[in-house]
Scaffold this active site. Structure first.
Site, PDB file in Angstrom:
ATOM      1  N   GLY A  41     -96.193 -45.672 -51.164  1.00 38.18           N
ATOM      2  CA  GLY A  41     -95.101 -46.590 -50.863  1.00 38.18           C
ATOM      3  C   GLY A  41     -94.290 -47.084 -52.032  1.00 38.18           C
ATOM      4  CG  ASP A  99     -99.538 -56.706 -45.192  1.00 36.52           C
ATOM      5  OD1 ASP A  99    -100.661 -56.549 -45.696  1.00 36.52           O
ATOM      6  OD2 ASP A  99     -98.993 -55.838 -44.505  1.00 36.52           O
ATOM      7  N   GLY A 101    -102.945 -59.000 -48.549  1.00 34.31           N
ATOM      8  CA  GLY A 101    -103.365 -59.122 -49.939  1.00 34.31           C
ATOM      9  C   GLY A 101    -104.727 -58.514 -50.208  1.00 34.31           C
ATOM     10  CG  ASN A 102    -107.786 -58.504 -47.261  1.00 31.27           C
ATOM     11  OD1 ASN A 102    -108.003 -59.546 -47.867  1.00 31.27           O
ATOM     12  ND2 ASN A 102    -107.849 -58.428 -45.948  1.00 31.27           N
ATOM     13  CB  THR A 103    -104.717 -53.195 -50.270  1.00 33.41           C
ATOM     14  OG1 THR A 103    -104.935 -52.900 -48.888  1.00 33.41           O
ATOM     15  CG2 THR A 103    -104.649 -51.915 -51.075  1.00 33.41           C
ATOM     16  CG  LEU A 104    -102.098 -55.880 -55.160  1.00 32.83           C
ATOM     17  CD1 LEU A 104    -102.093 -54.411 -55.508  1.00 32.83           C
ATOM     18  CD2 LEU A 104    -100.692 -56.366 -54.953  1.00 32.83           C
ATOM     19  CE  LYS A 127     -94.644 -58.049 -43.524  1.00 31.60           C
ATOM     20  NZ  LYS A 127     -94.983 -57.009 -42.511  1.00 31.60           N
ATOM     21  CG  PHE A 148     -94.512 -52.454 -39.121  1.00 30.94           C
ATOM     22  CD1 PHE A 148     -95.725 -52.607 -39.775  1.00 30.94           C
ATOM     23  CD2 PHE A 148     -93.903 -51.215 -39.151  1.00 30.94           C
ATOM     24  CE1 PHE A 148     -96.334 -51.538 -40.428  1.00 30.94           C
ATOM     25  CE2 PHE A 148     -94.505 -50.139 -39.798  1.00 30.94           C
ATOM     26  CZ  PHE A 148     -95.721 -50.307 -40.433  1.00 30.94           C
ATOM     27  CG  ASP A 155     -95.654 -45.270 -44.601  1.00 27.50           C
ATOM     28  OD1 ASP A 155     -96.431 -44.492 -44.025  1.00 27.50           O
ATOM     29  OD2 ASP A 155     -96.049 -46.279 -45.225  1.00 27.50           O
TER      30      ASP A 155
END
Length: 170
Positions: A41, A99, A101-104, A127, A148, A155
């Site tokens: 992304g 959004d 924030g968990n991934t980051l 977000k 979204f 994507d």
């Protein structure tokens, strides 16, 4: 699927990139910076951003996955790791959108174990209404509502990244 509603036009995105780059240029004042774009992304934003940076820049990419369609799986999977040693270096993670924030947050914790001099986060779109932790980007492009969205790298199952503006998926 209806993509007719533009949330952020192309000229507003271009202005955001310039503003964020000016903030980064001011903070690093010529110090070398490793820019870590998060695939897939953030590739568009990363490319636009690094062309506006004044300091010596090393660009690397990581690929992580935590979404299928518009749903978070809650699990971080590293699909492509860095090829650059970040120990003792200034590192800027560049993300397309934050959004929950968990991934980051998980990615930041992992990269901090590699002992960078400084680790900061930059996002094109934020977000915060969806945040489930205390993660705050150091550089925030545009705060967006809980919709979204696709375009400018964002994507829906791999499609619509090529749109020059950000559109709402209905």
């Amino acid at each position: 699927m209806d993509l007719s509603e533009i949330m952020i036009p192309q000229d507003e995105i271009a202005s955001m990139v310039t503003r964020v780059a000016e903030e980064i240029n001011k903070d690093y004042k010529g110090e070398e910076l490793i820019v870590v774009g998060i695939l897939t992304g953030a590739f568009v934003f990363t490319a636009d951003l690094v062309r506006e940076l004044d300091m010596p820049v090393i660009v690397d990419f990581m690929q992580v996955k935590s979404y299928v369609g518009d749903k978070s799986t809650g699990t971080l999977t590293i699909k492509r790791d860095l090829s650059t040693d970040i120990k003792g270096k200034n590192v800027l993670i560049v993300e397309d959108i934050i959004d929950t924030g968990n991934t980051l947050k998980a990615l930041k914790e992992m990269l901090l174990q590699r002992e960078p001099k400084l680790l900061k986060i930059c996002t094109a779109f934020d977000k915060p209404s969806r945040r489930v932790n205390d993660l705050t980007p150091d550089y925030n492009g545009i705060t967006v509502p809980d919709e979204f969205i696709v375009g400018y790298g964002l994507d829906y199952d791999g499609a619509y990244r090529n749109l020059k503006e950000v559109r709402i998926v209905r």
